[in-house]
Design a protein around this motif. Structure first.
Motif, short mmCIF file in Angstrom:
data_model
loop_
_atom_site.label_atom_id
_atom_site.label_comp_id
_atom_site.label_asym_id
_atom_site.label_seq_id
_atom_site.Cartn_x
_atom_site.Cartn_y
_atom_site.Cartn_z
N ALA A 80 11.91 -40.39 5.19
CA ALA A 80 12.77 -40.96 4.15
C ALA A 80 12.84 -42.44 4.40
O ALA A 80 13.03 -42.88 5.53
N TYR A 81 12.65 -43.23 3.38
CA TYR A 81 12.78 -44.66 3.58
C TYR A 81 13.38 -45.28 2.33
O TYR A 81 13.50 -44.65 1.28
N ILE B 241 15.40 -38.90 18.70
CA ILE B 241 15.37 -40.24 19.30
C ILE B 241 15.51 -41.31 18.23
O ILE B 241 15.30 -41.08 17.04
N GLU B 242 15.89 -42.47 18.72
CA GLU B 242 16.02 -43.62 17.84
C GLU B 242 15.04 -44.67 18.32
O GLU B 242 14.90 -44.88 19.52
N ALA C 64 15.11 -43.14 13.05
CA ALA C 64 15.60 -41.97 13.79
C ALA C 64 14.60 -40.84 13.59
O ALA C 64 14.22 -40.53 12.46
N ILE C 65 14.16 -40.26 14.69
CA ILE C 65 13.14 -39.21 14.60
C ILE C 65 13.69 -37.91 15.19
O ILE C 65 14.03 -37.86 16.36
N LEU D 143 11.52 -34.85 11.19
CA LEU D 143 12.31 -35.38 10.08
C LEU D 143 12.65 -36.82 10.46
O LEU D 143 13.32 -37.05 11.47
N VAL D 144 12.16 -37.74 9.68
CA VAL D 144 12.24 -39.14 10.09
C VAL D 144 13.05 -39.96 9.09
O VAL D 144 12.73 -40.01 7.89
N ASP D 145 14.11 -40.57 9.61
CA ASP D 145 14.97 -41.44 8.80
C ASP D 145 14.55 -42.87 9.17
O ASP D 145 14.87 -43.36 10.25
#
Ligand SMILES: Nc1ncnc2c1ncn2[C@@H]1O[C@H](COP(=O)(O)OP(=O)(O)OP(=O)(O)O)[C@@H](O)[C@H]1O
Length: 622
Positions: free
Chosen positions: A131-132, A170-171, A240-241, A261-263
């Protein structure tokens, strides 16, 4: 003084005129190239437009994005301030694979985009959601909502079979990573000399119930936002992963399923953040460059996958080493890992007119990521080309070629076509084979290889110019018959590792080791990682030279001296370059700079490899 800048004041003052212009706007058809062709089934680029917030409404800003009802096209309208005269409308449109307007709930987004990823990862595939979008566009809202649905789906018992589930969150900020499930402890992202990305120090927690899963997700989110408040909004400037690893205990040798899921970090600073100190600018540059590398990686990988499915192999380059983000997601992008991947991108959009510029960039970036499948003529059925088979043809082949007992085609390929079965994650393929009573893991594995070698052969055949004849190693064959190499075979010989010595096959390979020979080897404990890596258990290496001719300071891939002064051993040892599996199963790369010392005792035989100029890979010759 107004809290708004001049442009914002202009927009508020002209809101009524803007709305009127939007009301009479006549949509133009979207660009042909983006709307006509079907998207790739394994890569979906979508957008989610969040509702306009109360606060934005009360400030008097109208909305600027308008999804069309009859297509996946969005119109974006801006108000242009002319030098003189009345403001005019400046409109652009964007076409994506799916569009979710403000009325869509997170559940609906989940069902459409993420639900299919869960069984895929459960079956051993790699699935990723990104998501970006601009700060405040709804990334965290979307990703955290989707994570909850994933937690539900993975723990409610609806998926078949036993699995062990592990999660780490993780971030990533610039080059630095923090473990969000361990008090935000700093961890390092390293690529070791074997090319494996290590998140050194990140905790992985085993999950058995939904509440435990949700606790981890919430704890990570809380940690991220506290850190954010303390450190001047870091959350929007870091990725954030959430990584979910799914182990299948009944296939201990197979790859684990992975669901990411990647923010992603905000693509640009919010309108009201005006402090542009040098650190902030450096950060912004870093984020932009990591997002740009990400785009190239997503596209490159999707194009490479299309090639695997039997289409034309597009020349694609996946620059995953260029940013920490993509290095961390190595399993998703590394062309050397021939894993089956599904990728979903959600471009989050804030509909407020004051942010139209950022929204435009977000949508443009999304459009660029889309991979359009070239319109192919339907493949003409060929019994030797698996990518041309429909479901019935595939089933027939399975029943006839899977050995004894025959593997049930109804279980292995209930509805898949040839191209689809080739894309199935290997562990899923094997699990399905094992459901037929009496089928052993060895039979399943051999059957998988049989299908793949047929596929790879058919792809090579397609690429070979007709004049060059068969795919067997011409060199080896004609020499072993004692013939002198003709002009054609000499040319082909240069593309093959076959021994140029005419009667080579009469001499055991250890008696004729030479630079360029490819050997299979069983790595000792010092290189055990090579044995574990890649597809299948075979490890290959190319002979470079005897170790004793190498300079005293030369080191191998492990950093160990190749020819230490004190060696007095009698055992013959050779410096070799590693052969690593490439993205196409059955295809290999030679990593010339990844060198290992191989003792003759560890070598188990000669293999002949052939260079294929079209795919730029090496293949084993039988
Ligand atoms: N689909 C939606 N429905 C209702 N509210 C939403 C929706 N999407 C986002 N919001 C609200 O919009 C605000 C901004 O969303 P969010 O924090 O998710 O943005 P973000 O892109 O993650 O921002 P940042 O990059 O700063 O972390 C929040 O108050 C959130 O609750």
């Amino acid at each position: 003084m107004s809290m708004f800048g001049t442009n914002e004041q202009f927009l508020i003052a002209n809101a009524e005129r803007y709305k009127k212009l939007v009301g009479i706007f006549k949509p133009t058809p979207p660009a042909k190239k983006t709307s006509d062709a079907p998207p790739s089934a394994d890569m979906i680029v979508s957008t989610r437009i969040r509702p306009i917030l109360e606060e934005e409404l009360s400030q008097g800003f109208p909305e600027c994005v308008y999804p069309r009802t009859d297509s996946n096209t969005i119109d974006l309208h801006e108000l242009k301030r002319p030098v003189r005269g009345l403001p005019t409308l400046n409109s652009s449109n964007f076409t994506l694979d799916r569009v979710f307007g403000p009325e869509f709930t997170t559940s609906q987004v989940y069902e459409s985009l993420v639900e299919p990823l869960v069984p895929w990862a459960w079956g051993g595939g790699v699935a990723t959601l990104f998501a970006y979008g601009q700060t405040g566009s709804g990334k965290t809202y979307t990703v955290s909502g989707l994570e909850k649905h994933v937690a539900e789906a993975l723990t409610d018992g609806s998926l078949e079979g036993e699995r062990k589930i592990y999660v780490s969150i993780i971030e990533l900020a610039g080059q630095t990573a923090f473990d969000l499930l361990n008090s935000r402890k700093q961890i390092s992202v390293l690529e070791d000399s074997f090319g494996t990305t290590q998140l050194a120090g990140a905790f992985e927690h085993q999950i058995t119930t939904k509440p435990a899963f949700l606790d981890y997700i919430e704890a990570a989110a809380a940690l991220r936002s506290t850190a954010s408040t303390l450190k001047n909004d870091t959350s929007s400037r870091s990725h954030a992963i959430c990584r979910i690893r799914i182990e299948n205990p009944s296939l201990p040798d197979s790859d684990d399923g992975l669901l990411y899921l990647v923010d992603l970090a905000g693509s640009e600073a919010a309108r009201d953040k005006t402090e542009h100190d040098t650190t902030r600018m450096k950060e912004a540059r870093e984020i932009n460059s990591s997002l740009s590398v990400l785009k190239d990686c997503i596209r490159g990988r999707a194009l490479a996958d299309l090639g695997v499915q039997g289409g034309k192999i597009a020349s694609s380059y996946v620059p995953f080493r260029q940013s920490t983000l993509t290095k961390t997601l190595k399993h998703v992008f590394d062309p050397a890992s021939s894993r089956s991947c599904k990728t979903v991108v959600v471009a989050c959009v804030n509909p407020c007119l004051a942010d139209s510029n950022a929204s435009k960039n977000t949508l443009r970036y999304a459009e660029m990521m889309r991979v359009i499948v070239p319109k192919a003529k339907p493949a003409v059925y060929d019994p030797n080309v698996p990518s041309s088979w429909d479901n019935a043809q595939l089933r027939e082949w399975i029943e006839k070629n899977s050995g004894t007992p025959p593997i049930s085609a109804a279980i292995l390929a209930p509805k898949e076509t040839g191209p689809q079965i080739l894309r199935l994650p290997v562990p899923e393929f094997l699990s399905r084979c094992l459901k037929t009573e009496g089928v052993s893991p060895e039979q399943a594995q051999a059957f998988h290889s049989k299908l793949w070698s047929l596929h790879v052969d058919s792809q090579q055949q397609k690429r070979k110019p007709a004049a060059s004849g068969t795919t067997t190693a011409v060199g080896a064959e004609s020499f072993s018959k004692g013939k002198q190499p003709g002009p054609l075979s000499r040319l082909e010989m240069l593309d093959s590792s076959a021994d140029p010595e005419p009667r080579a096959s009469e001499i055991p390979f250890k008696g004729r080791i030479r630079p360029g020979m490819v050997v299979s080897w069983t790595p000792g404990p010092e290189y055990s990682i090579f044995g574990a890596a890649g597809s299948g258990s075979k490890t290959f290496a190319v002979i470079l030279s005897p170790t004793e001719v190498v300079g005293e300071r030369v080191r191998d891939v492990k950093g160990v001296l190749v020819n230490p002064p004190e060696t007095g051993g009698k055992e013959k040892r050779w410096l070799c370059a590693m052969v690593t599996p490439a993205i196409l199963p059955g295809a290999y790369d030679i990593s010339i700079w990844r060198q290992a010392v191989v003792a003759e005792d560890q070598m188990t035989g000669e293999v002949v490899m052939e260079w294929d100029a079209a795919t730029r890979y090496y293949y084993l010759t039988v």
